[in-house]
Design a protein around this motif. Structure first.
Motif, PDB file in Angstrom:
ATOM      1  N   ILE A  85      -3.216  -9.949   1.267  1.00  0.00           N
ATOM      2  CA  ILE A  85      -3.864  -8.632   1.337  1.00  0.00           C
ATOM      3  C   ILE A  85      -5.103  -8.631   0.457  1.00  0.00           C
ATOM      4  N   ALA A  86      -6.186  -8.066   0.996  1.00  0.00           N
ATOM      5  CA  ALA A  86      -7.434  -7.898   0.249  1.00  0.00           C
ATOM      6  C   ALA A  86      -7.936  -6.476   0.482  1.00  0.00           C
ATOM      7  N   VAL A  87      -8.710  -5.961  -0.473  1.00  0.00           N
ATOM      8  CA  VAL A  87      -9.286  -4.620  -0.353  1.00  0.00           C
ATOM      9  C   VAL A  87     -10.736  -4.649  -0.810  1.00  0.00           C
ATOM     10  N   THR A  88     -11.470  -3.629  -0.389  1.00  0.00           N
ATOM     11  CA  THR A  88     -12.823  -3.457  -0.903  1.00  0.00           C
ATOM     12  C   THR A  88     -12.775  -2.490  -2.076  1.00  0.00           C
ATOM     13  N   ASP A  89     -13.874  -2.417  -2.768  1.00  0.00           N
ATOM     14  CA  ASP A  89     -14.072  -1.363  -3.751  1.00  0.00           C
ATOM     15  C   ASP A  89     -14.317  -0.066  -2.964  1.00  0.00           C
ATOM     16  N   PRO A  90     -14.292   1.100  -3.612  1.00  0.00           N
ATOM     17  CA  PRO A  90     -14.499   2.347  -2.878  1.00  0.00           C
ATOM     18  C   PRO A  90     -15.849   2.451  -2.157  1.00  0.00           C
ATOM     19  N   LEU A  91     -16.854   1.724  -2.612  1.00  0.00           N
ATOM     20  CA  LEU A  91     -18.150   1.750  -1.937  1.00  0.00           C
ATOM     21  C   LEU A  91     -18.230   0.754  -0.781  1.00  0.00           C
TER      22      LEU A  91
END
Length: 140
Positions: free
Chosen positions: A16-22
């Motif tokens: 699993i990977a995510v981005t920063d809020p931007l």
């Protein structure tokens, strides 16, 4: 803005990977067992807003579906059922594990750390997410 979340699905591990809020930087989050995904996601989504799930799509060299496609389809169906408000995108995941292994080797980690399969799955999810971000920024 809300985050994007990517998955490198395997029957034994889910990277699993995510981005920063931007939605600028893709970062590895963790590797879990696929059966733990629904409860993990419910907990994560109670704390963070996610607008898109990006799922690695396994393909053969000729672009036909691979043997693992049916497992990925079942995972996507679970996501649609349990999280209908989140849009799902697919990204070709050919070579992501090989690219992840190469990237890990270039980091100078000890051999024992480089051989951890969960790390490869998490880095593969980062590559899937970064590919999606790159395609989106170039208008593909």
């Amino acid at each position: 803005m809300a985050r994007l979340m990517a998955f490198d699905f395997g029957t034994k591990r889910l990277g699993i990977a995510v981005t920063d809020p931007l939605q600028i930087i893709a970062t590895g989050l963790m590797t879990i067992h696929p059966k733990d995904a629904p409860s993990f996601l419910k907990d994560y989504l109670s704390k963070e807003e996610v607008t898109h799930f990006i799922v690695g799509e396994p393909k053969q060299m000729d672009s036909s579906p691979s043997e693992s496609t049916r497992h990925v389809e079942a995972f996507i169906n679970m996501l649609k059922k349990q999280f209908p408000q989140i849009k799902i995108e697919r990204i070709d995941e050919r070579f992501t594990s090989k690219m992840a292994s190469h990237s890990i080797a270039q980091c100078g980690l000890k051999k024992s750390d480089r051989e951890k399969k969960g790390l490869v799955d998490t880095v593969s999810a980062v590559i899937i997410l970064q590919t999606y971000l790159d395609k989106r920024s170039f208008g593909f």
